[in-house]
Design a protein around this motif. Structure first.
Motif, short mmCIF file in Angstrom:
data_model
loop_
_atom_site.label_atom_id
_atom_site.label_comp_id
_atom_site.label_asym_id
_atom_site.label_seq_id
_atom_site.Cartn_x
_atom_site.Cartn_y
_atom_site.Cartn_z
N PRO A 124 -5.03 -5.96 -8.99
CA PRO A 124 -4.05 -4.88 -9.07
C PRO A 124 -4.71 -3.52 -9.34
O PRO A 124 -5.48 -3.38 -10.27
N THR B 121 -6.03 -6.89 -14.22
CA THR B 121 -4.89 -7.80 -14.24
C THR B 121 -3.93 -7.38 -15.34
O THR B 121 -4.31 -6.66 -16.28
N HIS B 122 -2.68 -7.86 -15.27
CA HIS B 122 -1.67 -7.36 -16.21
C HIS B 122 -0.81 -8.44 -16.84
O HIS B 122 0.27 -8.13 -17.36
N GLY C 132 1.75 -4.53 -3.89
CA GLY C 132 2.36 -3.52 -4.74
C GLY C 132 3.62 -2.93 -4.10
O GLY C 132 4.63 -2.70 -4.78
N TRP D 285 4.73 -10.03 -11.33
CA TRP D 285 4.37 -11.42 -11.61
C TRP D 285 5.49 -12.16 -12.33
O TRP D 285 5.62 -13.39 -12.19
N TRP E 115 3.38 -4.02 -11.94
CA TRP E 115 2.63 -5.27 -11.80
C TRP E 115 3.20 -6.37 -12.70
O TRP E 115 3.27 -7.54 -12.30
N CYS F 3 -3.76 -5.40 -1.77
CA CYS F 3 -3.23 -4.83 -3.02
C CYS F 3 -2.04 -3.92 -2.74
O CYS F 3 -0.99 -4.01 -3.39
N TYR G 218 6.42 -5.52 -4.31
CA TYR G 218 6.96 -5.52 -5.67
C TYR G 218 7.86 -4.30 -5.89
O TYR G 218 8.94 -4.39 -6.47
N ASN H 15 -4.39 0.29 -10.51
CA ASN H 15 -3.51 1.15 -11.31
C ASN H 15 -3.58 2.61 -10.88
O ASN H 15 -2.55 3.27 -10.78
#
Length: 306
Positions: A217, A90-91, A278, A130, A126, A274, A281, A219
């Motif tokens: 998420p 998570t970020h 992504g 959010w 990410w 995911c 976004y 990476n």
């Protein structure tokens, strides 16, 4: 794009993977790659290898950040995604500030400057995701100050991205050039030591994101050059099966945190979700120019899980 070198069926696969508990068994041959010879190459640090892959097709199979993959695909770089998550988490905690600076809410960042290694860095993807989803902050509401170029050469940064002469993102924050900074997990424990999350309850906010979306998420993923997948599918399958086994064998070495649970191999609802999030976004942030069809991505490597 560089011209691809000729591929010989008997040549070892050139494979670039980071050093993790789930990749070491392949490198030390604890888990053999049955049916294919592999040359496991090293890059320290890793990011320059990502750029070499998408700019020069420098490796046959390569670990690659999620945002870099999406941008490379958008630019027509001939690589195919393999369904492996090598790094993820998570970020919400990745958006940081100085501990003795003024407390800021995410909405306070509108019209301000935020440091990030590259506008194409996956952690930034990410975080900006959010910020828009939970606080209504568009990427263009902030000036993003970077210390590096994006990996994909064909990409041009939006007008609200600025390049700094500083070499480290944390130094942008400490020099007060930016009011907040996006730092990846390793940077938080390194150059970002002493910084604090902008969100006071960042861990729970990150967990709430995973519960809401049903995924974690990603990476770093894995890609293969299209010509290698076309001419040596059995070798690619051998490498994939070995890595999948190594991930399963080392499950006990990972905890139940999002970072521990993110590591996985195989097409799953979680991975597809995911990628869908992504990609959405990335489109919102002008990292890519067109919507992404995840089903088309899955189709190219679906044979691996049969």
């Amino acid at each position: 794009m560089s011209t691809m070198r000729e591929t010989y069926p008997t040549a070892p696969l050139s494979v670039l993977l980071g050093n993790y508990p789930h990749t070491r068994p392949l490198k030390d041959k604890t888990v053999p790659v049955t049916g294919a010879a592999c040359a496991f190459l090293e890059s320290s640090p890793l990011p320059p290898a990502f750029a070499r892959m998408v700019r020069e097709l420098a490796y046959d199979i390569c670990e690659i950040p999620t945002a870099t993959y999406l941008q490379a695909r958008d630019a027509g770089v001939p690589v195919t995604l393999l369904p492996v998550v090598l790094v993820g988490s998570t970020h919400h905690r990745s958006l940081t500030r100085l501990p003795d600076g003024p407390e800021l809410s995410p909405r306070d960042l509108i019209g301000r400057r935020v440091g990030v290694r590259s506008y194409g860095q996956t952690t930034g993807l990410w975080v900006r995701g959010w910020l828009r989803e939970e606080y209504g902050i568009k990427s263009s509401d902030v000036t993003w100050v970077t210390t590096e170029d994006v990996h994909v050469a064909q990409y041009a940064n939006p007008s609200y991205v600025e390049r700094s002469r500083e070499e480290r993102v944390a130094d942008l924050l400490r020099s007060h050039d930016v009011q907040a900074a996006v730092l990846g997990p390793k940077a938080i424990g390194g150059q970002g030591a002493g910084l604090v999350p902008l969100l006071p309850d960042a861990e729970n906010a990150g967990l709430a994101w995973t519960e809401r979306h049903g995924t974690i998420p990603a990476n770093h993923l894995l890609v293969v050059r299209d010509d290698i997948l076309r001419t040596r599918p059995d070798a690619v399958l051998a490498l994939y099966r070995a890595l999948k086994r190594a991930i399963a064998d080392t499950a006990g070495e990972r905890d139940d945190s999002p970072a521990g649970r993110a590591v996985a191999a195989g097409w799953s609802d979680s991975l597809k979700t995911c990628l869908e999030i992504g990609a959405r976004y990335a489109l919102e942030q002008s990292l890519i120019s067109s919507p992404v069809n995840v089903a088309e991505i899955e189709k190219k490597s679906a044979f691996l899980d049969k």
